[in-house]
Design a protein around this motif. Structure first.
Motif, short mmCIF file in Angstrom:
data_model
loop_
_atom_site.label_atom_id
_atom_site.label_comp_id
_atom_site.label_asym_id
_atom_site.label_seq_id
_atom_site.Cartn_x
_atom_site.Cartn_y
_atom_site.Cartn_z
N VAL A 1 0.83 -1.20 0.00
CA VAL A 1 0.00 0.00 0.00
C VAL A 1 0.87 1.25 0.00
CG1 VAL A 1 -1.70 1.32 1.31
CG2 VAL A 1 -1.91 -1.17 1.14
N MET A 2 1.92 1.25 0.79
CA MET A 2 2.82 2.41 0.85
C MET A 2 3.50 2.65 -0.49
SD MET A 2 4.53 1.65 4.59
CE MET A 2 5.72 3.00 4.47
N ILE A 3 3.91 1.57 -1.15
CA ILE A 3 4.57 1.71 -2.45
C ILE A 3 3.59 2.27 -3.48
CG2 ILE A 3 5.58 0.42 -4.39
CD1 ILE A 3 6.85 -1.45 -2.35
N GLU A 4 2.36 1.75 -3.49
CA GLU A 4 1.36 2.20 -4.46
C GLU A 4 1.01 3.67 -4.26
OE1 GLU A 4 -1.93 -0.43 -4.15
OE2 GLU A 4 -0.94 -2.06 -5.25
N ALA B 1 3.14 5.95 -2.74
CA ALA B 1 4.36 6.77 -2.85
C ALA B 1 4.82 6.94 -4.29
CB ALA B 1 5.49 6.17 -2.02
N LEU B 2 4.69 5.89 -5.11
CA LEU B 2 5.24 5.95 -6.47
C LEU B 2 4.65 7.08 -7.31
CD1 LEU B 2 7.15 4.77 -8.52
CD2 LEU B 2 5.41 3.10 -9.16
N PRO B 3 3.32 7.29 -7.34
CA PRO B 3 2.79 8.42 -8.14
C PRO B 3 3.30 9.77 -7.67
CG PRO B 3 1.04 6.88 -7.52
CD PRO B 3 2.24 6.50 -6.72
N LEU B 4 3.42 9.95 -6.34
CA LEU B 4 3.92 11.23 -5.82
C LEU B 4 5.37 11.46 -6.21
CD1 LEU B 4 2.33 11.11 -2.24
CD2 LEU B 4 1.49 12.35 -4.23
N ASP B 5 6.19 10.40 -6.07
CA ASP B 5 7.60 10.52 -6.45
C ASP B 5 7.74 10.76 -7.95
OD1 ASP B 5 8.37 10.08 -3.83
OD2 ASP B 5 8.55 7.92 -4.09
N THR B 6 6.95 10.06 -8.73
CA THR B 6 7.01 10.22 -10.19
C THR B 6 6.64 11.64 -10.59
OG1 THR B 6 6.45 7.88 -10.52
CG2 THR B 6 6.12 9.36 -12.38
N ARG B 7 5.59 12.18 -9.96
CA ARG B 7 5.17 13.55 -10.25
C ARG B 7 6.28 14.54 -9.94
NH1 ARG B 7 0.48 15.66 -6.56
NH2 ARG B 7 2.24 15.70 -5.11
N SER B 8 6.95 14.37 -8.80
CA SER B 8 8.02 15.27 -8.42
C SER B 8 9.19 15.21 -9.40
CB SER B 8 8.52 14.93 -7.00
OG SER B 8 7.50 15.15 -6.05
N LEU B 9 9.57 14.00 -9.79
CA LEU B 9 10.70 13.83 -10.70
C LEU B 9 10.39 14.40 -12.08
CD1 LEU B 9 11.74 10.23 -9.61
CD2 LEU B 9 13.11 12.31 -9.34
N ALA C 1 15.83 -2.61 3.99
CA ALA C 1 14.71 -2.18 3.17
C ALA C 1 14.71 -2.89 1.83
CB ALA C 1 14.75 -0.67 2.97
N LEU C 2 15.87 -3.39 1.41
CA LEU C 2 15.99 -4.02 0.09
C LEU C 2 15.83 -5.53 0.16
CD1 LEU C 2 17.37 -1.18 -0.17
CD2 LEU C 2 18.75 -2.17 -1.98
N GLU C 3 15.35 -6.04 1.29
CA GLU C 3 15.15 -7.48 1.42
C GLU C 3 13.85 -7.93 0.75
OE1 GLU C 3 15.34 -8.17 5.59
OE2 GLU C 3 17.49 -7.74 5.73
N ASP C 4 13.02 -6.98 0.33
CA ASP C 4 11.76 -7.28 -0.33
C ASP C 4 11.88 -6.94 -1.81
OD1 ASP C 4 8.63 -7.73 0.05
OD2 ASP C 4 8.90 -6.00 -1.25
N GLN C 5 11.52 -7.88 -2.69
CA GLN C 5 11.70 -7.67 -4.13
C GLN C 5 10.81 -6.55 -4.66
OE1 GLN C 5 14.12 -9.04 -5.95
NE2 GLN C 5 13.46 -7.61 -7.52
N ARG C 6 9.61 -6.38 -4.09
CA ARG C 6 8.75 -5.29 -4.54
C ARG C 6 9.40 -3.94 -4.23
NH1 ARG C 6 3.37 -6.94 -1.43
NH2 ARG C 6 5.00 -7.09 0.15
N MET C 7 10.06 -3.87 -3.08
CA MET C 7 10.74 -2.64 -2.71
C MET C 7 11.90 -2.37 -3.67
SD MET C 7 10.60 -0.19 -0.50
CE MET C 7 11.60 1.12 0.19
N VAL C 8 12.63 -3.42 -4.03
CA VAL C 8 13.75 -3.26 -4.96
C VAL C 8 13.25 -2.77 -6.31
CG1 VAL C 8 15.56 -4.49 -6.24
CG2 VAL C 8 15.19 -4.98 -3.81
N SER C 9 12.13 -3.34 -6.78
CA SER C 9 11.57 -2.92 -8.07
C SER C 9 11.13 -1.46 -8.01
CB SER C 9 10.38 -3.81 -8.43
OG SER C 9 10.78 -5.15 -8.57
N TYR C 10 10.55 -1.07 -6.89
CA TYR C 10 10.12 0.32 -6.71
C TYR C 10 11.31 1.28 -6.76
CZ TYR C 10 9.06 4.36 -3.68
OH TYR C 10 8.96 5.61 -3.14
N LEU C 11 12.39 0.92 -6.08
CA LEU C 11 13.58 1.78 -6.06
C LEU C 11 14.27 1.82 -7.42
CD1 LEU C 11 15.11 0.95 -2.56
CD2 LEU C 11 13.65 2.85 -3.23
N ARG C 12 14.29 0.69 -8.12
CA ARG C 12 14.87 0.69 -9.47
C ARG C 12 14.07 1.60 -10.40
NH1 ARG C 12 18.79 -3.11 -10.68
NH2 ARG C 12 18.96 -4.96 -9.32
N GLU C 13 12.75 1.60 -10.23
CA GLU C 13 11.90 2.47 -11.06
C GLU C 13 12.20 3.93 -10.77
OE1 GLU C 13 8.88 3.71 -13.73
OE2 GLU C 13 9.99 1.83 -13.48
#
Length: 328
Positions: free
Chosen positions: A151-154, A156-164, A178-190
């Protein structure tokens, strides 16, 4: 000549001129005479009637008001309106004393640190959204905890994308857990793909968000984030928090290097580095040895050792691989 300043439209002016030239004509004669549609003529006639420029007691025998009377009256009315507006504008100066009192009140409160306490979770999220939306330069983030949940990733991602995409710089530091979760890693790579700068450190740190180096958000209690947040705007504290962040940033590892550690760089002596450089330019061993001021036998021993370490079958290939590996 612009009669719109006294409320006369171009269509109304044309109709007024018509009745000045054709005293006693009917309203119905105007559309054909001026090549105007009936609705436009009716609107112009209503305007002229309101401005007392036509006598419409008998719409079949219309009389235009004498120009000197009609125009002078409208000019006088407009001047009265403008003078009243000028008086209102000058009257705005009276607000200065009221504003000065507000300023004095602010000056009296300067001794209080500019720190706002926000205790409601919903209010904290709303303030963060507002700060992110109105930022125009940079966001700095420290994340000492584990991975975000889905839920946090879903959210946070639009807000971060808008800022960038608005061109803001986004620099974030995460703890390795924080990088022990693959979804988190994918989010950070994005985020990194979109232009964010992300680093990783296992050094102890406190959670923090900072916007444009002018306001920082930190938890009221670092061990209980649900208690709320402090919004810090005090310049002295902001400066210290920036120094704290930059120290962590300098010691942290880029996300890509943490996820895909580069191979260990070889430890080369100064002579080995010189031999590699000469191998790429010298045609003969004798010339290379003389340039390095060593014997041919010693030079060949260096070359053989370096070729083995590089896995090269000849000297040309060894020179190429040394460049590829950034040995030279």
């Amino acid at each position: 000549m612009d009669l719109s300043v006294i409320g006369v439209t171009p269509e109304a002016e044309a109709v007024y001129r018509y009745f000045l030239r054709h005293r006693g004509e009917s309203v119905g004669s105007v559309p054909e005479a001026l090549d105007l549609d009936p609705e436009t003529v009716e609107s112009a006639v209503e305007t002229l009637d309101r401005l007392a420029m036509l006598d419409l007691n008998d719409r079949h025998r219309v009389t235009a008001t004498e120009p000197r009377v009609a125009i002078e009256r409208l000019v006088e009315q407009r001047l009265e309106e403008l003078n009243a507006e000028i008086r209102r504008v000058f009257g705005a100066r009276d607000a200065i004393s009221s504003f000065l009192e507000d300023k004095r009140e602010g000056d009296r409160s300067d001794a209080v640190l500019d720190i706002e306490r926000v205790e409601s979770g919903a209010r904290v999220r709303q303030r963060l959204d507002d700060l992110a939306f109105f930022s125009y330069k940079e966001t700095l983030c420290l994340h000492p905890g584990g991975p975000f949940n889905e839920v946090m990733i879903e959210s946070a991602l639009p807000l971060d994308t808008r800022s960038l995409r608005r061109g803001l710089a986004l620099r974030e530091i995460f703890h390795p857990k924080a990088l022990e979760d693959q979804r988190m890693v994918s989010y950070l790579r994005e985020l990194a793909h979109l232009g964010a700068e992300i680093r990783v450190t296992d050094q102890p740190m406190d959670r923090m968000l900072m916007y444009d180096r002018s306001v920082a958000v930190v938890p009221i209690d670092p061990k209980a984030h649900s208690t709320g947040a402090l919004l810090v705007r005090e310049p002295g504290l902001i400066s210290q928090l920036v120094i704290y962040f930059e120290g962590l940033w300098k010691a942290a590892v880029p996300l890509a290097d943490h996820l895909d550690p580069p191979g260990e760089e070889p430890t080369l002596s100064k002579m080995e580095q010189r031999v590699l450089a000469v191998m790429a330019t010298a045609d003969k061993d004798e010339i290379a040895a003389r340039e390095l001021d060593i014997s041919v036998r010693t030079y060949r021993r260096y070359v053989a050792d370096l070729m083995a370490r590089l896995g090269a079958v000849n000297r040309f290939q060894a020179a190429l691989r040394a460049k590829e590996e950034n040995w030279i």
